[in-house]
Design a protein around this motif. Structure first.
Motif: not given
Length: 186
Positions: A102-106, A108-115, A136-141, A146-148
């Motif tokens: 689970p990703i509990y906070s925005d 941590y989403t970038g870390i979750g994407c890498k994982a 998907h990453l572009i939508n999150l950005w 997430i950051t670039g």
């Protein structure tokens, strides 16, 4: 210490201490001594706890049925008729990953994407799945989740796997891995 309030709403003159008893494994007899036939309930479902569950310290509210989640997720994704099968498969991979991690906070989403990229790099190495991942990453950005830099790091995990796979097989890549912006345009 708290001030007590009677049933009629009048204040009681005396102050009482409120003590909470936490039932631990093996304290079933103690629980029976507290109130004879006192009933205990599950915290989420409000269903009565059986004597066996109480004796073992088991709380079924904490159980998670992963297989049921997988089936429900697949059924839900099958309802989309205007989505390609690769996109449905990618969404299913992402949903299952987030269910298990689970990703509990925005933040941590970038870390979750890498994982997620590290966990599924073999699948994401195919061009169609890489395209879904990049979208998907572009939508999150785009939504500011997430950051670039995090986006680039997650893509590099997949790209480095593709490059190492090509060098391991002795083949030289004819073209470098496609730029994420070009992949979106396709």
């Amino acid at each position: 210490r708290i001030k007590g309030v009677g049933l009629g709403g009048s204040k009681l003159g005396s102050k009482r201490k409120v003590q909470k008893k936490v039932l631990k494994r093996g304290e079933f007899k103690k629980a029976q001594q507290l109130g004879g036939q006192k009933r205990f309930y599950h915290s989420r479902t409000s269903q009565p706890i059986t004597d066996q569950e109480l004796a073992l310290g088991v709380d079924s509210d904490d159980e998670v049925d992963y297989e049921e989640f997988v089936l429900e997720d697949k059924r839900g994704l099958e309802e989309f008729v205007d989505v390609a099968s690769e996109e449905k498969y990618f969404m299913h991979l992402w949903n299952c990953f987030v269910f298990q991690h689970p990703i509990y906070s925005d933040s941590y989403t970038g870390i979750g994407c890498k994982a997620f990229a590290e966990h599924h790099k073999e699948v994401l190495a195919t061009p169609s799945m890489r395209r879904c991942f990049v979208l998907h990453l572009i939508n999150l950005w785009d939504w500011g989740v997430i950051t670039g830099d995090r986006m680039e790091t997650a893509i590099q995990v997949v790209d480095s796997h593709v490059q190492s796979k090509a060098s391991d097989s002795g083949e030289q890549e004819k073209e470098p891995v496609q730029d994420p912006v070009k992949a979106v345009a396709e």
